[in-house]
Enzyme design. Structure first.
Site, PDB file in Angstrom:
ATOM      1  N   ASP A 159       2.007  19.417  54.973  1.00 29.28           N
ATOM      2  CA  ASP A 159       1.032  20.505  54.821  1.00 29.28           C
ATOM      3  C   ASP A 159       1.685  21.850  55.153  1.00 29.28           C
ATOM      4  O   ASP A 159       2.823  21.890  55.645  1.00 29.28           O
ATOM      5  CB  ASP A 159      -0.174  20.221  55.733  1.00 29.28           C
ATOM      6  CG  ASP A 159      -1.479  20.756  55.141  1.00 29.28           C
ATOM      7  OD1 ASP A 159      -1.435  21.698  54.336  1.00 29.28           O
ATOM      8  OD2 ASP A 159      -2.549  20.215  55.492  1.00 29.28           O
ATOM      9  N   GLU A 191       2.615  20.866  49.636  1.00 25.47           N
ATOM     10  CA  GLU A 191       1.503  21.774  49.328  1.00 25.47           C
ATOM     11  C   GLU A 191       2.031  23.196  49.118  1.00 25.47           C
ATOM     12  O   GLU A 191       1.305  24.168  49.280  1.00 25.47           O
ATOM     13  CB  GLU A 191       0.452  21.713  50.440  1.00 25.47           C
ATOM     14  CG  GLU A 191      -0.021  20.314  50.705  1.00 25.47           C
ATOM     15  CD  GLU A 191      -1.454  20.217  51.215  1.00 25.47           C
ATOM     16  OE1 GLU A 191      -2.166  21.239  51.207  1.00 25.47           O
ATOM     17  OE2 GLU A 191      -1.838  19.109  51.606  1.00 25.47           O
ATOM     18  N   TRP A 192       3.282  23.259  48.786  1.00 28.28           N
ATOM     19  CA  TRP A 192       3.994  24.523  48.621  1.00 28.28           C
ATOM     20  C   TRP A 192       3.278  25.494  47.668  1.00 28.28           C
ATOM     21  O   TRP A 192       2.917  26.612  48.064  1.00 28.28           O
ATOM     22  CB  TRP A 192       5.422  24.169  48.213  1.00 28.28           C
ATOM     23  CG  TRP A 192       6.381  25.242  47.852  1.00 28.28           C
ATOM     24  CD1 TRP A 192       6.155  26.579  47.730  1.00 28.28           C
ATOM     25  CD2 TRP A 192       7.762  25.033  47.558  1.00 28.28           C
ATOM     26  NE1 TRP A 192       7.319  27.219  47.362  1.00 28.28           N
ATOM     27  CE2 TRP A 192       8.309  26.293  47.254  1.00 28.28           C
ATOM     28  CE3 TRP A 192       8.599  23.912  47.517  1.00 28.28           C
ATOM     29  CZ2 TRP A 192       9.653  26.453  46.912  1.00 28.28           C
ATOM     30  CZ3 TRP A 192       9.925  24.078  47.168  1.00 28.28           C
ATOM     31  CH2 TRP A 192      10.441  25.339  46.886  1.00 28.28           C
ATOM     32  N   PRO A 193       2.995  25.084  46.407  1.00 32.01           N
ATOM     33  CA  PRO A 193       2.349  26.073  45.523  1.00 32.01           C
ATOM     34  C   PRO A 193       0.952  26.483  45.993  1.00 32.01           C
ATOM     35  O   PRO A 193       0.585  27.655  45.850  1.00 32.01           O
ATOM     36  CB  PRO A 193       2.299  25.378  44.162  1.00 32.01           C
ATOM     37  CG  PRO A 193       2.614  23.947  44.401  1.00 32.01           C
ATOM     38  CD  PRO A 193       3.346  23.847  45.691  1.00 32.01           C
ATOM     39  N   LEU A 194       0.190  25.547  46.552  1.00 35.19           N
ATOM     40  CA  LEU A 194      -1.150  25.895  47.044  1.00 35.19           C
ATOM     41  C   LEU A 194      -1.103  27.078  48.002  1.00 35.19           C
ATOM     42  O   LEU A 194      -1.892  28.019  47.888  1.00 35.19           O
ATOM     43  CB  LEU A 194      -1.763  24.666  47.745  1.00 35.19           C
ATOM     44  CG  LEU A 194      -2.972  24.899  48.650  1.00 35.19           C
ATOM     45  CD1 LEU A 194      -4.167  25.403  47.866  1.00 35.19           C
ATOM     46  CD2 LEU A 194      -3.343  23.623  49.392  1.00 35.19           C
ATOM     47  N   TYR A 195      -0.158  27.058  48.932  1.00 29.59           N
ATOM     48  CA  TYR A 195      -0.069  28.143  49.907  1.00 29.59           C
ATOM     49  C   TYR A 195       0.610  29.383  49.339  1.00 29.59           C
ATOM     50  O   TYR A 195       0.401  30.485  49.832  1.00 29.59           O
ATOM     51  CB  TYR A 195       0.669  27.664  51.170  1.00 29.59           C
ATOM     52  CG  TYR A 195      -0.171  26.720  52.005  1.00 29.59           C
ATOM     53  CD1 TYR A 195      -1.085  27.214  52.938  1.00 29.59           C
ATOM     54  CD2 TYR A 195      -0.084  25.339  51.845  1.00 29.59           C
ATOM     55  CE1 TYR A 195      -1.875  26.358  53.696  1.00 29.59           C
ATOM     56  CE2 TYR A 195      -0.867  24.476  52.597  1.00 29.59           C
ATOM     57  CZ  TYR A 195      -1.764  24.993  53.519  1.00 29.59           C
ATOM     58  OH  TYR A 195      -2.546  24.149  54.259  1.00 29.59           O
ATOM     59  N   ASP A 219      -8.543  21.951  48.513  1.00 28.93           N
ATOM     60  CA  ASP A 219      -8.908  20.578  48.865  1.00 28.93           C
ATOM     61  C   ASP A 219     -10.122  20.109  48.081  1.00 28.93           C
ATOM     62  O   ASP A 219     -11.084  20.854  47.903  1.00 28.93           O
ATOM     63  CB  ASP A 219      -9.294  20.493  50.357  1.00 28.93           C
ATOM     64  CG  ASP A 219      -8.100  20.520  51.283  1.00 28.93           C
ATOM     65  OD1 ASP A 219      -6.977  20.803  50.808  1.00 28.93           O
ATOM     66  OD2 ASP A 219      -8.295  20.266  52.487  1.00 28.93           O
TER      67      ASP A 219
END
Ligand SMILES: *[C@@H]1O[C@H](CO)[C@@H](O)[C@H](O)[C@H]1NC(C)=O
Ligand SMILES: *[C@@H]1O[C@H](CO)[C@@H](O)[C@H](O)[C@H]1NC(C)=O
Ligand SMILES: *[C@@H]1O[C@H](CO)[C@@H](O)[C@H](O)[C@H]1NC(C)=O
Length: 432
Positions: A159, A191-195, A219
Site C-alpha cells: 500500500d 498501488e503506485w498509480p492510485l496514489y 477502493d
C-alpha cells in the site's frame, strides 16, 4: 466508435514493447481471496472471534477454498490485508504478527496454506505507517522483503499510505528490487498509480517493469455505485491503461464483492462479467464459509473464468455507449472475442439489445460467419451468425449479457487468413 478502435490499435502496437516484471509470475490474472472489503480492520477477537483478523480466519478460508471447489476452478491465493502485525517490530527490526491473533506466527500459517495446495498473500506499506496505523516499511524494504520470503509468503500487497508522493516511484521500485533479491517468487501487487494520479499521470511502463498488478482507482465498496465508478474510471482512462496490461502485469480494479450485501444478483453478474473483460485479478472479498449458492455458482463459472484467464492476456475495453447500454469487448485467443453488453438503465424491466456483428468494432473476425454463445445471464448457444443477422439479447436493469464470438472460417480460408494477417499489422486504417 471507429475512432476508438483506431486509437486503441495504435496503442496496442506499443504493448509488446513494454516489458513486464521479470519474475515469471502472474502470467494470467491472479485469482484468490483477500480479506479487506469484507473483514476490514476488525481486530476485536474477544467479541467477534469468528470474523476478526486472526490466523483462524485464513485457515478457515483455506479449508473452504479446497473443500467447496474454489481451488479447483483456479482461486489460489489466500491474502491477508492490513491490521495483521504487532505495533512493534522485533529486536532485529523485523515485522511480527500480532501475538494474540496469530499465536503461531505467519510462517506456520504459510505452511498450513501450502499444505492445502494454496498460496499465502500478505500486506505492507511503502510509507511510515500502514493505512490502518501499523508499522510501515519505509527504511525497512530489504528486511521486510527477506522476512516475507523467510516465512514463505507468495504475494505482497504493498500500500502507499503515509509516503511522500514524490518518492512513490522510487519506493515501489526499491521494494521490487528487494523482493527480487530474496530469490523467492513473490507476486508484487502495487498501488503506485492510485496514489500518483493526483500528482501527475503515472509512468505505466515503469510500473509494469516493477509490479505484477497495480491499483489505479479508489477502493471498492459493497455497492453498485462503487462498481460503476470503477468501471467509469477504467473506461475514461482506457487508452492509457489498457495497452500496458498483459501476461506478467495487470490493471487491478480491486476486489470482487460478489456474495456480500450490496449488489443485486444482476449487479453481481455485471461485476463478474466486466472483471473478466478487464483481465482483472479475481480477488474475492466475501465470506466463503457462508455464501449464497447463486453467488458461488457465478464466481465459479468456468466459462467466465476462462475469458478472464485467456492466455493472450489482453485487457478488454469499452467500445460503445448507446441508448444507456455499454458495449465492452475483449480479444481472446484463437481470433475469438468476448463481448459484454451492460444495461445501465436502472428503471423498468429487461431491455433488448440488438447485436449485429457488423456493428462491432471487431466485425472483421466474422467474415464470413461467427458462432455466438451467450455465457450470461444464462448459457445459450445462439449458433452461427453472419455479419448482418440481428440477435436480440434481453438484459435486466444494471445487468450484463456476456457473449463469446468465434469466427468460422468456412471455405473462405484464404480470405480469412488475409484479414487476420492485416489485423496483426497496423492496417486497420485502410480496412476501415
Ligand atoms: C530477479 O530478476 C532477474 C532479472 O530480471 C530475473 O531473471 C529473476 O528471475 C528474478 N528473480 C526473482 C526471484 O524474481
Ligand atoms: C531507493 O534506493 C536508492 C538506492 O539504494 C536510495 O538512494 C533511495 O533513498 C531509496 N528510496 C526509497 C524511497 O527507499
Ligand atoms: C458453436 O459453439 C457451441 C458451443 O461451444 C458448439 O457446441 C457448437 O458446436 C458450435 N457450432 C459450430 C458450427 O461451430
Amino acid at each position: 466508435m471507429r475512432h476508438v478502435v483506431l486509437e486503441l490499435f495504435t496503442l496496442y502496437v506499443f504493448i509488446n514493447a513494454v516489458r513486464s516484471l521479470d519474475n515469471g509470475l502472474a502470467l494470467k490474472p491472479t485469482m484468490g481471496w483477500l480479506h479487506w472489503e469484507r473483514f476490514m480492520c476488525n481486530i476485536d477477537c474477544n467479541t467477534d472471534p469468528n470474523n476478526c483478523i486472526s490466523e483462524n480466519l485464513y485457515m478457515q478460508m483455506a479449508d473452504v477454498m479446497v473443500s467447496a471447489g474454489w481451488k479447483e476452478v483456479g482461486y489460489e491465493y489466500v491474502c491477508i490485508d492490513d491490521c495483521w502485525p504487532s505495533h512493534q517490530r522485533d529486536d532485529k527490526g523485523r515485522l511480527q504478527a500480532d501475538p494474540k491473533r496469530f499465536p503461531r506466527g505467519i510462517k506456520k500459517l504459510a505452511d498450513y496454506v501450502h499444505s492445502k495446495g494454496l498460496k499465502l498473500g500478505i500486506y505492507a506499506d511503502l510509507g511510515t505507517e500502514t493505512c490502518g496505523g501499523f508499522p510501515g516499511s519505509l527504511g525497512y524494504y530489504d528486511i521486510d522483503a527477506q522476512t516475507f520470503a523467510d516465512w514463505g509468503v507468495d504475494l505482497l500487497k504493498f500500500d502507499g499510505c503515509y509516503m511522500k508522493l514524490t518518492l512513490l516511484g522510487e519506493g515501489y521500485t526499491n521494494m521490487s528490487i528487494a523482493l527480487n533479491k530474496t530469490g523467492r517468487g513473490i507476486v508484487y501487487s502495487c498501488e503506485w498509480p492510485l496514489y500518483e494520479w493526483p500528482l501527475h499521470q503515472p509512468d505505466y511502463s515503469a510500473i509494469r517493469k516493477a509490479c505484477n498488478h497495480w491499483r489505479n482507482s479508489e477502493d471498492v465498496f459493497d455497492s453498485w455505485n462503487s462498481v460503476k465508478t470503477i468501471l467509469e474510471w477504467t473506461a475514461d482512462h482506457q487508452d492509457i491503461i489498457v495497452p500496458v496490461a498483459g501476461p506478467g502485469g495487470w490493471n487491478d480494479p480491486d476486489m470482487l464483492v460478489i456474495g456480500n450485501f450490496g449488489l443485486s444478483h444482476d449487479q453481481q453478474e455485471s461485476q463478474m462479467a466486466l472483471w473478466a473483460i478487464m483481465a482483472a485479478p479475481l480477488l474475492m472479498s466475501n465470506d466463503l464459509r457462508d455464501i449464497c449458492p447463486r453467488s458461488k455458482e457465478l464466481l465459479q463459472n468456468k466459462r467466465i473464468i476462462a475469458i478472464n484467464q485467456d492466455p493472450i492476456g489482453k485487457q478488454g475495453y469499452r467500445t460503445a455507449k448507446v441508448n444507456n447500454f455499454e458495449v465492452w469487448e475483449k480479444p481472446l485467443s484463437g481470433g475469438r472475442l468476448a463481448l459484454a453488453v451492460m444495461n445501465k438503465y436502472e428503471i423498468g424491466g429487461p431491455r433488448g439489445f440488438p447485436v449485429t456483428l457488423a456493428t462491432l468494432p471487431s466485425w472483421k473476425i466474422c467474415t464470413p460467419q461467427c458462432n455466438v454463445t451467450q455465457v450470461l445471464p444464462s448459457y445459450k448457444e445462439l449458433g452461427v451468425q453472419t455479419l448482418f443477422t440481428k440477435l436480440i439479447v434481453a438484459i435486466n436493469p444494471s445487468g450484463t449479457a456476456l457473449l463469446t464470438v468465434t469466427p468460422i472460417k468456412g471455405d473462405n480460408n484464404i480470405q480469412w487468413q488475409l484479414w487476420n494477417d492485416r489485423s496483426n499489422k497496423n492496417s486497420h486504417k485502410s480496412v476501415l
